[in-house]
Design a protein around this motif. Structure first.
Motif, PDB file in Angstrom:
ATOM      1  N   GLN A 137       3.593 -10.436 -42.084  1.00 35.61           N
ATOM      2  CA  GLN A 137       3.257 -10.009 -43.437  1.00 35.61           C
ATOM      3  C   GLN A 137       2.107 -10.830 -44.012  1.00 35.61           C
ATOM      4  O   GLN A 137       1.312 -10.329 -44.819  1.00 35.61           O
ATOM      5  CB  GLN A 137       4.480 -10.089 -44.336  1.00 35.61           C
ATOM      6  CG  GLN A 137       5.067 -11.479 -44.494  1.00 35.61           C
ATOM      7  CD  GLN A 137       6.288 -11.492 -45.406  1.00 35.61           C
ATOM      8  OE1 GLN A 137       6.407 -10.663 -46.304  1.00 35.61           O
ATOM      9  NE2 GLN A 137       7.207 -12.420 -45.174  1.00 35.61           N
ATOM     10  N   ARG A 138       1.988 -12.072 -43.585  1.00 34.34           N
ATOM     11  CA  ARG A 138       0.914 -12.935 -44.089  1.00 34.34           C
ATOM     12  C   ARG A 138      -0.469 -12.422 -43.685  1.00 34.34           C
ATOM     13  O   ARG A 138      -1.481 -12.799 -44.282  1.00 34.34           O
ATOM     14  CB  ARG A 138       1.120 -14.356 -43.574  1.00 34.34           C
ATOM     15  CG  ARG A 138       0.790 -14.556 -42.103  1.00 34.34           C
ATOM     16  CD  ARG A 138       1.264 -15.868 -41.559  1.00 34.34           C
ATOM     17  NE  ARG A 138       2.714 -15.874 -41.389  1.00 34.34           N
ATOM     18  CZ  ARG A 138       3.391 -16.894 -40.868  1.00 34.34           C
ATOM     19  NH1 ARG A 138       2.759 -17.998 -40.503  1.00 34.34           N
ATOM     20  NH2 ARG A 138       4.691 -16.817 -40.735  1.00 34.34           N
ATOM     21  N   PHE A 139      -0.516 -11.566 -42.651  1.00 37.75           N
ATOM     22  CA  PHE A 139      -1.789 -11.008 -42.178  1.00 37.75           C
ATOM     23  C   PHE A 139      -2.009  -9.579 -42.678  1.00 37.75           C
ATOM     24  O   PHE A 139      -2.904  -8.881 -42.196  1.00 37.75           O
ATOM     25  CB  PHE A 139      -1.835 -11.017 -40.649  1.00 37.75           C
ATOM     26  CG  PHE A 139      -1.561 -12.363 -40.038  1.00 37.75           C
ATOM     27  CD1 PHE A 139      -2.361 -13.460 -40.322  1.00 37.75           C
ATOM     28  CD2 PHE A 139      -0.483 -12.537 -39.177  1.00 37.75           C
ATOM     29  CE1 PHE A 139      -2.110 -14.698 -39.764  1.00 37.75           C
ATOM     30  CE2 PHE A 139      -0.226 -13.771 -38.607  1.00 37.75           C
ATOM     31  CZ  PHE A 139      -1.037 -14.860 -38.904  1.00 37.75           C
ATOM     32  N   GLY A 140      -1.183  -9.138 -43.618  1.00 35.34           N
ATOM     33  CA  GLY A 140      -1.332  -7.786 -44.135  1.00 35.34           C
ATOM     34  C   GLY A 140      -0.799  -6.719 -43.207  1.00 35.34           C
ATOM     35  O   GLY A 140      -1.194  -5.548 -43.306  1.00 35.34           O
ATOM     36  N   VAL A 141       0.105  -7.112 -42.314  1.00 30.69           N
ATOM     37  CA  VAL A 141       0.662  -6.183 -41.322  1.00 30.69           C
ATOM     38  C   VAL A 141       2.086  -5.812 -41.712  1.00 30.69           C
ATOM     39  O   VAL A 141       2.877  -6.680 -42.097  1.00 30.69           O
ATOM     40  CB  VAL A 141       0.640  -6.814 -39.914  1.00 30.69           C
ATOM     41  CG1 VAL A 141       1.263  -5.867 -38.883  1.00 30.69           C
ATOM     42  CG2 VAL A 141      -0.792  -7.165 -39.513  1.00 30.69           C
ATOM     43  N   ARG A 142       2.418  -4.526 -41.600  1.00 32.38           N
ATOM     44  CA  ARG A 142       3.735  -4.020 -41.975  1.00 32.38           C
ATOM     45  C   ARG A 142       4.454  -3.454 -40.754  1.00 32.38           C
ATOM     46  O   ARG A 142       3.814  -2.981 -39.815  1.00 32.38           O
ATOM     47  CB  ARG A 142       3.608  -2.933 -43.038  1.00 32.38           C
ATOM     48  CG  ARG A 142       2.965  -3.428 -44.319  1.00 32.38           C
ATOM     49  CD  ARG A 142       2.761  -2.310 -45.319  1.00 32.38           C
ATOM     50  NE  ARG A 142       1.749  -1.354 -44.865  1.00 32.38           N
ATOM     51  CZ  ARG A 142       2.010  -0.145 -44.389  1.00 32.38           C
ATOM     52  NH1 ARG A 142       3.268   0.282 -44.280  1.00 32.38           N
ATOM     53  NH2 ARG A 142       1.042   0.666 -44.030  1.00 32.38           N
ATOM     54  N   SER A 143       5.777  -3.476 -40.806  1.00 33.89           N
ATOM     55  CA  SER A 143       6.585  -2.960 -39.703  1.00 33.89           C
ATOM     56  C   SER A 143       7.851  -2.326 -40.273  1.00 33.89           C
ATOM     57  O   SER A 143       8.622  -2.980 -40.962  1.00 33.89           O
ATOM     58  CB  SER A 143       6.951  -4.099 -38.737  1.00 33.89           C
ATOM     59  OG  SER A 143       7.740  -3.621 -37.660  1.00 33.89           O
ATOM     60  N   ASN A 144       8.045  -1.043 -39.982  1.00 35.04           N
ATOM     61  CA  ASN A 144       9.203  -0.309 -40.475  1.00 35.04           C
ATOM     62  C   ASN A 144       9.788   0.575 -39.380  1.00 35.04           C
ATOM     63  O   ASN A 144       9.142   0.822 -38.357  1.00 35.04           O
ATOM     64  CB  ASN A 144       8.809   0.560 -41.672  1.00 35.04           C
ATOM     65  CG  ASN A 144       8.403  -0.261 -42.883  1.00 35.04           C
ATOM     66  OD1 ASN A 144       9.238  -0.839 -43.568  1.00 35.04           O
ATOM     67  ND2 ASN A 144       7.100  -0.319 -43.142  1.00 35.04           N
ATOM     68  N   CYS A 145      11.003   1.038 -39.606  1.00 37.47           N
ATOM     69  CA  CYS A 145      11.707   1.866 -38.630  1.00 37.47           C
ATOM     70  C   CYS A 145      12.054   3.236 -39.196  1.00 37.47           C
ATOM     71  O   CYS A 145      12.339   3.371 -40.391  1.00 37.47           O
ATOM     72  CB  CYS A 145      13.013   1.201 -38.187  1.00 37.47           C
ATOM     73  SG  CYS A 145      12.812  -0.132 -37.004  1.00 37.47           S
ATOM     74  N   ILE A 146      12.075   4.201 -38.294  1.00 34.09           N
ATOM     75  CA  ILE A 146      12.615   5.527 -38.586  1.00 34.09           C
ATOM     76  C   ILE A 146      13.768   5.776 -37.625  1.00 34.09           C
ATOM     77  O   ILE A 146      13.648   5.550 -36.419  1.00 34.09           O
ATOM     78  CB  ILE A 146      11.550   6.623 -38.394  1.00 34.09           C
ATOM     79  CG1 ILE A 146      10.435   6.478 -39.419  1.00 34.09           C
ATOM     80  CG2 ILE A 146      12.191   8.010 -38.491  1.00 34.09           C
ATOM     81  CD1 ILE A 146       9.290   7.462 -39.237  1.00 34.09           C
ATOM     82  N   ALA A 147      14.895   6.223 -38.176  1.00 36.76           N
ATOM     83  CA  ALA A 147      16.003   6.711 -37.346  1.00 36.76           C
ATOM     84  C   ALA A 147      15.979   8.227 -37.440  1.00 36.76           C
ATOM     85  O   ALA A 147      16.488   8.805 -38.407  1.00 36.76           O
ATOM     86  CB  ALA A 147      17.341   6.157 -37.847  1.00 36.76           C
ATOM     87  N   PRO A 148      15.358   8.898 -36.475  1.00 39.72           N
ATOM     88  CA  PRO A 148      15.114  10.337 -36.627  1.00 39.72           C
ATOM     89  C   PRO A 148      16.343  11.201 -36.374  1.00 39.72           C
ATOM     90  O   PRO A 148      17.225  10.842 -35.597  1.00 39.72           O
ATOM     91  CB  PRO A 148      14.041  10.613 -35.566  1.00 39.72           C
ATOM     92  CG  PRO A 148      14.273   9.577 -34.521  1.00 39.72           C
ATOM     93  CD  PRO A 148      14.777   8.350 -35.241  1.00 39.72           C
TER      94      PRO A 148
END
Length: 304
Positions: free
Chosen positions: A184-195
């Motif tokens: 997050q400190r580098f402006g990077v995001r990570s999220n999940c989808i449970a389709p």
């Protein structure tokens, strides 16, 4: 301006199903797309083919988008580097990674072989790490980037005959959270989808009893395209404040999943012995035990 205008996306397992729909939607939203797919069977066995990925590229190009195909395996560290390099060589940058590639080797736990365990872990969990890690340095340097990982209610809740798949998918949720915390400190995001969708990955669900047939019928009503809008949103700048979360699209419903936290506590001034746990802690905790349910038990109503 389209939500992904000027961005470059990698979508793994994009030769069909959910991956194809996400790749097409991202291209329609303005992204240039690397369509990764080895063209293997549902189990990952047998001959591979570039045809599924090429078909997705053709659809994107017919609709005015830009895409290239890549047939490297996500389950190999060096091959994952080549997937990211394809984006750099073809489009000059990388902004989005969608970890969608997967296989199934469904077997009841006491009959599962080490090979069946490792094959699924390697593609889902190791593959998500390898491709994410290959892109991470580029994301860090440019100060931006978005990961969208595919988890599953089989891991978040549970399912029969899928110890390998469930473990991998719950592991992916933890991987996503770790990436979110670290980057997050580098402006990077990570999220999940449970389709939720009827696709090749769900076509192996048993449909023998009336209850099983009813469940399959509910899933068949949900097309893979229902997951694409959420993936596009999470990859876009509109989701710049969304990080470390787990979402699920189900027909026209959207869910935000909770993540594991303590739900009950009990204290003893003198500490705990096994006997005291049985006498005092067990009765106090029992009403808060998490039910032994599977995904179909929790999502038991018809999608709308």
């Amino acid at each position: 301006m389209s939500m992904l205008e000027g961005k470059v996306a990698i979508v793994t397992g994009a030769g069909g199903g959910i991956g194809r729909e996400i790749a097409i939607a991202m291209a329609l939203a303005g992204a240039k797309v690397v369509v990764n797919d080895i063209g293997a069977s549902l189990t990952g066995e047998g001959e591979t083919s570039a045809t599924p990925g090429q078909q997705t590229v053709a659809i994107i190009e017919q609709r005015g988008g830009k895409a290239v195909v890549n047939t490297d395996s996500v389950a190999d560290w060096t091959a994952a580097q080549r997937i990211v390099q394809t984006a750099l060589d073809s489009f000059g940058r990388i902004d989005i990674v969608v970890n969608n590639a997967g296989i199934l080797r469904d077997v009841i736990f006491h009959k599962m072989t080490p090979e069946e365990w490792l094959a699924v872990i390697n593609v889902h969990l190791n593959g998500s790490f390898f491709v994410s890690r290959a892109a991470a340095e580029h994301f860090r340097k440019q100060g931006s980037g978005a990961y969208v990982h595919m988890t599953s209610t089989s891991g978040l809740i549970g399912n029969f005959g899928q110890a390998n798949y469930s473990a991998a998918k719950l592991g992916i949720a933890a991987l996503s959270k770790s990436i979110a915390l670290d980057m997050q400190r580098f402006g990077v995001r990570s999220n999940c989808i449970a389709p939720f969708a009827w696709s090749r990955m769900t076509s192996s669900i048993p449909a023998e009893t009336p209850e099983q047939k009813a469940r399959v019928a509910r899933i068949q009503a949900m097309g893979p395209e229902k997951n694409a809008p959420l993936a596009v949103f999470l990859a876009s700048d509109a989701a710049k404040d969304v990080n470390g979360q787990i979402f699920s699209p189900r027909m026209n419903e959207l869910f935000l999943f909770s993540q594991i936290r303590p739900i009950r506590s009990i204290h003893s001034d003198t500490g705990w012995t096994p006997e005291l746990i049985a006498e005092r802690a067990l009765p106090a905790f029992r009403s808060s035990f998490v039910p032994l349910e599977r995904s179909g038990d929790v999502f038991s109503w018809d999608p709308t």
